[in-house]
Structures are given as C-alpha cells and as structure tokens.
Scaffold this active site. Sequence first.
Site, PDB file in Angstrom:
ATOM      1  N   ARG A 232      35.102  31.040   0.711  1.00  0.00           N
ATOM      2  CA  ARG A 232      34.423  29.965   1.436  1.00  0.00           C
ATOM      3  C   ARG A 232      33.352  30.627   2.303  1.00  0.00           C
ATOM      4  NH1 ARG A 232      38.589  26.287   4.576  1.00  0.00           N
ATOM      5  NH2 ARG A 232      36.669  25.144   4.964  1.00  0.00           N
ATOM      6  N   HIS A 233      32.408  29.833   2.789  1.00  0.00           N
ATOM      7  CA  HIS A 233      31.432  30.347   3.757  1.00  0.00           C
ATOM      8  C   HIS A 233      32.163  30.769   5.031  1.00  0.00           C
ATOM      9  CE1 HIS A 233      32.143  26.582   5.830  1.00  0.00           C
ATOM     10  NE2 HIS A 233      32.040  25.995   4.637  1.00  0.00           N
ATOM     11  N   ASN A 239      32.721  23.284  11.509  1.00  0.00           N
ATOM     12  CA  ASN A 239      34.160  23.580  11.430  1.00  0.00           C
ATOM     13  C   ASN A 239      34.755  23.634  12.837  1.00  0.00           C
ATOM     14  OD1 ASN A 239      33.675  26.012   8.738  1.00  0.00           O
ATOM     15  ND2 ASN A 239      34.178  23.834   8.597  1.00  0.00           N
ATOM     16  N   ARG A 284      25.173  27.424   5.209  1.00  0.00           N
ATOM     17  CA  ARG A 284      26.330  28.252   5.568  1.00  0.00           C
ATOM     18  C   ARG A 284      26.776  29.188   4.451  1.00  0.00           C
ATOM     19  NH1 ARG A 284      27.545  22.831   5.204  1.00  0.00           N
ATOM     20  NH2 ARG A 284      29.511  22.084   4.294  1.00  0.00           N
ATOM     21  N   GLU A 306      29.053  21.266  -1.107  1.00  0.00           N
ATOM     22  CA  GLU A 306      30.344  20.652  -0.766  1.00  0.00           C
ATOM     23  C   GLU A 306      30.418  19.199  -1.238  1.00  0.00           C
ATOM     24  OE1 GLU A 306      33.232  20.769  -0.655  1.00  0.00           O
ATOM     25  OE2 GLU A 306      34.087  21.186   1.305  1.00  0.00           O
ATOM     26  N   HIS A 371      32.398  26.079  -0.840  1.00  0.00           N
ATOM     27  CA  HIS A 371      33.003  25.240   0.199  1.00  0.00           C
ATOM     28  C   HIS A 371      34.437  24.873  -0.167  1.00  0.00           C
ATOM     29  CE1 HIS A 371      28.871  24.571   1.746  1.00  0.00           C
ATOM     30  NE2 HIS A 371      28.571  24.745   0.475  1.00  0.00           N
TER      31      HIS A 371
HETATM   32  O1  F6P Z   1      35.988  20.675   6.790  1.00  0.00           O
HETATM   33  C1  F6P Z   1      35.286  21.492   5.919  1.00  0.00           C
HETATM   34  C2  F6P Z   1      34.970  20.792   4.608  1.00  0.00           C
HETATM   35  O2  F6P Z   1      34.317  21.716   3.761  1.00  0.00           O
HETATM   36  C3  F6P Z   1      34.133  19.491   4.737  1.00  0.00           C
HETATM   37  O3  F6P Z   1      32.735  19.695   4.763  1.00  0.00           O
HETATM   38  C4  F6P Z   1      34.602  18.691   3.520  1.00  0.00           C
HETATM   39  O4  F6P Z   1      34.330  17.300   3.592  1.00  0.00           O
HETATM   40  C5  F6P Z   1      36.083  18.979   3.564  1.00  0.00           C
HETATM   41  O5  F6P Z   1      36.194  20.336   3.961  1.00  0.00           O
HETATM   42  C6  F6P Z   1      36.775  18.810   2.239  1.00  0.00           C
HETATM   43  O6  F6P Z   1      38.164  18.925   2.481  1.00  0.00           O
HETATM   44  P1  F6P Z   1      39.123  17.620   2.406  1.00  0.00           P
HETATM   45  O7  F6P Z   1      38.910  17.122   1.018  1.00  0.00           O
HETATM   46  O8  F6P Z   1      40.503  18.201   2.645  1.00  0.00           O
HETATM   47  O9  F6P Z   1      38.706  16.623   3.434  1.00  0.00           O
END
Ligand code: F6P
Length: 442
Positions: A232-233, A239, A284, A306, A371
């Site tokens: 991941r970044h 975050n 990122r 992402e 991501h």
């Molecule tokens: O929180 C970091 C992230 O990369 C967000 O940008 C993204 O929406 C999320 O994680 C995805 O994870 P989840 O599907 O568990 O919400």
Amino acid sequence: MPRLTNGLGVQVEDTHICVVMVGLPARGKSYIAQKAQRYLQWLSVPAATFNVGNYRRKDAAQPTADFFDTNNAAGERTRRAAAEAAVADMMKWFKSGGVVGILDATNSTKERRRWVLETCQKEGIETIFVESKCDDEELIMANIRDVKTTSPDYQGQDPEEAAQDFRNRIRNYEKIYVSIDEDGDESEMTYLKMMNVGRQVIINRIQDYLESRIVYYLMNLHIRPRSVWLSRHGESMYNLDGRIGGDAQLSPRGEQYALKLPELVRKSVGDDRPLTVWTSTLKRTIATARHLPKHYNQLQWKALDELDSGVCDGMTYQEIKDYYPDDFRARDEDKYNYRYRGGESYRDVVIRLEPIIMELERSEDILIVTHQAVLRCIYAYFMKKDQEKSPWMHVPLHTLIKLTPRAYGTEEVRYPAGIDAVSTWRGKGSTAKHEDPVPEVI
Ligand code: F6P
Ligand code: ATP
C-alpha cells in the site's frame, strides 16, 4: 432486479463451456486447469475442475505404470469408469448453474475426445479442447520431480523410484497418444494447442467471447520463476483523519515509509535484479515509489486507483453512517457487491483490474504500489480468497508483501517496515476512525 454482469462484463448464466484438457502426463494440464479456474472464479464466472485422476484414485490409489498400459484390461476398465464418473458429475454441476467445467485428464485418444464432445453436445454444452504439448525433456523431468513424486500416487515411496515409474507411465500413454487434429479429422473441434509453454500456439474455431477470454488468458501464462511484490502507499493525511478516498499527500510517517521502501525491496529481492514498478495515478502511491532506484522502470495505471467511493469520497465512516445510514448498512451486508452512489463496488474494481492481472501473468518481477481495496482484489486473485472474505482482509500499511507463484499455489512473505501507522481496517458495523485489526481476517 437487474442481473449483475460478471467480471467479464457479460451475462454468462446461459453459457456452458467444457474445457477439455489434452496431453501426456507432466505437461502442466492440472496447472493450466487450476489457473483457468481461479481466473474465472475471480471474475465471478462459476468454474470447477473435474480431475479424472482423483476419481481413479478411489479404485486404484497407487497404481504402477503397467496399470496405464492399454493391454491391461482391468486397468482400462477402471480408467474408463473414472472418466465416466467425472463427466457425470460435471454434467450435474452444469445443470446446477455451472458455466465453465474443466475436465482434467489426458484425453489422449481421438475416441475419448469424441465421446466427451458428443456427451457435451447432447446437453448443449460447448467444448474447447486445450492441449499442452511439450518435448523439452529437462522441463518434463523437472515437472516430475516438482509435483509427481510428491503426488498421492507415490506417497511414502522413494522419489527416484517414483520418478522412474512415472516415466514408464508416460511411455504407456505415448503408445496411444494422438495430438489433437494431428490427422486432420478433428478440424471441426474448437481447440487451443500450446507447444512448449506457449512458444507456439494454434487456435481453431473459437466460438464466442468467453472462449476467447479463456484462450487469451491461457496464452499469457508462463512458468518462468518470478515474484510479485505488493505494497500500500505510505500513511496519508486522509488516513490520519480516518477519511476515505481523496488524493491526499503522505503523512510524515508515510514519507518515512517511502524512504524505507528501497531498503525493504532490496532485502526482499535479494540481488540487484531490476523490478518494474506500477503505481496508481494518485499522489500517495507515486510519492511512496519515488525513492526507488532510478533504473527501475515505473508505470502509472489508472486501473490501480483506489475504489471510487462516489458521493462518500472524503468522508469518515461515521459521516457515511450519519448521511447515508441505509448505504452504510447495505455495504456491511454485502461489501463485495455494494456500489457507492456514483462510485464503485469491489466487483467493479475486479472488472477494471482484469487487464492488470493479464499483464501480471505475462510479466516477470513487478512491484505494485497501490491502495487498500485494490490490493485486496489483487491479493485475492493470487491467494484464492473468496468474495465474502476478501473485502474484509487486513492489509496493514507500511508492509511489503512478496508473492511467489509455485506449481499449485502462491507463497507469501511479509516484510513489515517497522514504521508505525494508523490502522485503516474497519470491522462490520464499526465507525471507529482507527480500529485495531482482527488478525484472523486473513
Ligand atoms: O481508508 C483507506 C482506503 O484506501 C480508502 O480510500 C478506501 O475507500 C478504503 O480504504 C477501502 O477500504 P474499505 O473497503 O474497507 O472501506
Ligand atoms: P498428469 O497427467 O499426471 O495429471 P499434468 O499434465 O496435469 O500431469 P501437472 O501436474 O499440471 O501435469 O504438472 C505441473 C508442472 O507443469 C508444474 O511444475 C508447472 O510448472 C509445469 N507446467 C505448467 N504449464 C506447463 C506447460 N504448458 N508445459 C509444460 N509444463 C508446464
């Protein structure tokens, strides 16, 4: 309710395809079958493999080479019964909604192939014969040593004797084996013939889109040793705030990870081999990869961005629950299929990652900096995680993951950078900004 398209973007519920493997023993048929099955399942195409060897083992658990001699009438009967049982189960499975059934056996005679073809035709099932030919003696021996001497057929036996017996088994098959369409009288069949792991490929009468995707996928497979690194970044400013999506900069600790990544990669690669680095187009991931050696080839892929959280982009999970309580609940109920308003679902992400997987299969050593959600989808492909679980997987920040494909699975090693970061993992129902992960999730 509209029907969901699968990962290939087509409705396949009414399609039934039997992929009939063809080839002498130790030619990679089971390897190809399990790769194809995984690829299709990852794309939500119901796929299953029917391995005739597993059926045969019920009656002949550890046969010696002469069992496979066609002059051995008892052996012939048992083998025929095993093939019939596998095909019967496959037919039942098609009736229960199966789309691609893979018949994994040598299918080395024209008679056997015709029987499979006619059995499928009667049920309206398309057939595609996939033959793997290989005359590279060294590779065949390596295959025997790698997977055959440890197969249940030789459990508890001396590996040298097992290898010798397996070579004799191959000789028995060679006596009757006819390569597909070798005599020119199987030209009406749909087939893919691959010689020496794709060095030469013959394609005949491919009929539809799904068949052509399978063929294209199989043509991209190689068995040269390689690894795929995933990261991941580094921790981002979003975050830290518990906000999703966006295009934030790295936090100070995220910057430390970016500085540390070249050392982690060196440690993991173990030599000076150059890697190709893929990032998303977001700041990122690009920032995280920017200290990697200049001679590494770097590529940005939009497909690695992402998961698009649509109207929820930039919100915390608590804000999503406050503004869109029904959506928040719906996502927890079916995280894989839930599509953010104006955004994407995990299923959508898998669809856009298909070219990435195809390119990964063609390539050698690749490092992907991406991501959380995207990494989960790529990881799920290699590690065979199902759709129920994959969106909930714990993928920590500041950790390099090395995946090395082996004959029948993928090996994993994790390299934590030892740099603290918040947790972005969220359990079902939770709106915590930073939740302690539950380790057994993956
Ligand atoms: O929180 C970091 C992230 O990369 C967000 O940008 C993204 O929406 C999320 O994680 C995805 O994870 P989840 O599907 O568990 O919400
Ligand atoms: P059997 O008929 O005994 O079941 P098989 O043809 O199914 O044999 P596999 O068990 O799949 O053989 O053999 C696995 C080995 O084949 C792996 O080591 C894999 O690297 C190698 N392999 C994969 N693809 C090919 C290919 N196209 N040609 C030759 N070897 C391959």
